[in-house]
Design an enzyme around this catalytic site. Structure first.
Site, PDB file in Angstrom:
ATOM      1  N   THR A 166       3.528  -1.989  -0.353  1.00 34.86           N
ATOM      2  CA  THR A 166       3.929  -2.760  -1.526  1.00 34.86           C
ATOM      3  C   THR A 166       4.144  -1.809  -2.703  1.00 34.86           C
ATOM      4  OG1 THR A 166       1.589  -3.063  -1.979  1.00 34.86           O
ATOM      5  CG2 THR A 166       2.717  -4.877  -0.873  1.00 34.86           C
ATOM      6  N   ASP A 181       0.305  -0.470   8.143  1.00 37.19           N
ATOM      7  CA  ASP A 181       0.408  -1.264   6.918  1.00 37.19           C
ATOM      8  C   ASP A 181      -0.280  -0.524   5.767  1.00 37.19           C
ATOM      9  OD1 ASP A 181       1.199  -3.401   5.422  1.00 37.19           O
ATOM     10  OD2 ASP A 181      -0.217  -4.836   6.276  1.00 37.19           O
ATOM     11  N   LYS A 220       7.195  -7.785   6.804  1.00 41.12           N
ATOM     12  CA  LYS A 220       7.260  -6.389   7.267  1.00 41.12           C
ATOM     13  C   LYS A 220       6.672  -6.263   8.682  1.00 41.12           C
ATOM     14  CE  LYS A 220       6.326  -4.895   2.565  1.00 41.12           C
ATOM     15  NZ  LYS A 220       5.376  -5.961   2.228  1.00 41.12           N
ATOM     16  N   THR A 221       5.518  -6.871   8.903  1.00 38.13           N
ATOM     17  CA  THR A 221       4.909  -6.821  10.240  1.00 38.13           C
ATOM     18  C   THR A 221       5.809  -7.520  11.256  1.00 38.13           C
ATOM     19  OG1 THR A 221       2.807  -7.067   9.091  1.00 38.13           O
ATOM     20  CG2 THR A 221       2.740  -7.213  11.483  1.00 38.13           C
ATOM     21  N   ARG A 248       5.445 -16.301   4.004  1.00 36.55           N
ATOM     22  CA  ARG A 248       4.028 -16.508   4.361  1.00 36.55           C
ATOM     23  C   ARG A 248       3.452 -17.668   3.556  1.00 36.55           C
ATOM     24  NH1 ARG A 248       0.798 -11.322   3.681  1.00 36.55           N
ATOM     25  NH2 ARG A 248       1.792 -10.741   5.633  1.00 36.55           N
TER      26      ARG A 248
END
Ligand code: ADE
Length: 357
Positions: A186, A137, A92-93, A245
């Site tokens: 999330t 976030d 997302k980032t 990640r």
């Protein structure tokens, strides 16, 4: 067979990672998709794709964003506010940074828990330049005051500041430049509807397929200058819980192992050997995942059994089981949630080499 390094090369040692304070109470583990430790910044930044064409996976999302970018550029406007949701670690980032780069604007990154006081969010908003992206976030954790400051900012590019208290309080409106809010969460269900309704685009990020993760591992390996075979990359990908990640983190651990053992290429056998040592099995399960499944099988005949009973029998926290371990077990079909409780599936029995009694 793994390929041994021909000569003893020395590699420059990595800087020791610095611990970043992480929100929530999930413990640090190799397979956590949360950002628990921060690799040296330049390292992380060089791994991130910079353009949409370099971003692997999330095909549908890329298609939609390509249209939004072209349309906004054509009209010389800022992008519409965008809400990205889905499990942690899916990019997302990264996507927000790519949008800024594609639009030729800055991206300011923050997280809701850092926006405690009114001046935290007003400071960020006032500092925005036309077209800038503000990335927040964990946006489901915004407090009410911060959320209410965002409403007129998102809708009318206006910051309403209350001056004074009680009866003499006055509202002063400050104009803001057009900007794009990218919210990440999330837990999309935890957003209030007034906030959710102010996003023009609401998009979900999905777990990645093995072939997509394989490409990501190969791309990262090339950036890090690590030699890896196709099947080596696939082995890392298979154990990465559908999450880039985690794939990149596992690759770094395999790189350490191959360096210490003096191999110059990572192949499938070496990747498997290294990840076995780190207790990450062939499907990406770790010690606690297996404890949860084994306990449910051995003490509750595979279920159905309530979450609290599993927590008590394993000594793990119920919330941690639910939020950290279960999503992936559900995703790969090793666990089912029924109205009578959790049930371990046949596929999990086979993976653990057990037979259902
Ligand atoms: N690194 C992390 N996520 C990635 C992605 N989706 N594409 C390319 N490289 C990545």
């Amino acid at each position: 067979m793994a390929i041994k390094r021909s000569s003893k090369e020395t590699q420059t040692s990595r800087k020791k990672p610095t611990t970043q304070s992480s929100a929530g109470n999930s413990e640090e583990r190799l397979l956590s998709a949360k950002v628990t430790t921060q690799e040296p910044e330049s390292n992380e930044d060089s791994i991130r794709p910079q353009k949409l064409t370099d971003y692997i996976g999330q095909k549908e999302l890329k298609k939609i964003l390509n249209i939004a970018i072209a349309a906004a550029k054509g009209r010389q406007e800022s992008l519409d506010h965008l809400l990205l949701y889905g499990p942690p670690g899916l990019g997302k980032t990264t996507m927000s940074l790519i949008l800024a780069s594609e639009m030729g604007v800055n991206c300011k990154i923050t997280a809701a828990p850092a926006l405690e006081r009114p001046r935290d969010i007003t400071g960020l908003l006032i500092g925005l330049k036309p077209g800038d992206i503000l990335f927040i976030d964990e946006i489901h954790r915004l407090n009410r005051m911060a959320e209410e400051l965002l409403y007129p900012a998102m809708e009318d590019c206006r910051l309403d500041i209350t001056i004074g208290k009680g009866q003499s309080a006055k509202i002063r409106s400050i104009p803001l430049p057009p900007f794009t809010l990218v919210g990440a969460t999330t837990k999309v269900g935890s957003l209030t509807s007034p906030l959710r309704d102010r996003f023009g685009l609401i998009q979900r990020l999905r777990f990645y397929e093995i072939d997509e993760l394989t490409l990501i591992v190969k791309r990262t390996a090339a950036i890090l200058g690590v030699a890896i075979t196709e099947t080596g990359a696939e082995e890392v990908a298979r154990r990465s819980r559908g999450t880039p990640r985690i794939a990149n983190r596992l690759l770094k651990r395999v790189r350490d192992y191959s360096q210490v053992k003096q191999f110059d290429t990572i192949d499938q056998a070496l990747a498997a050997e290294a990840l076995d040592i780190f207790n990450v099995d062939a499907r990406g399960l770790d010690w606690t995942d297996r404890l949860v499944l084994n306990t449910t099988i051995e003490q509750f005949n595979g279920g159905p059994v309530g979450l609290e009973a599993i927590a008590a029998a394993t000594g793990e926290d119920a919330k941690t089981i639910e939020e950290v371990y279960e999503p992936y077990l559900l995703q790969i079909g090793y666990l089912n949630r029924t109205h009578r409780g959790r049930v371990v599936t046949q596929a999990a029995y086979e993976h653990l080499g057990k037979t259902k009694l």
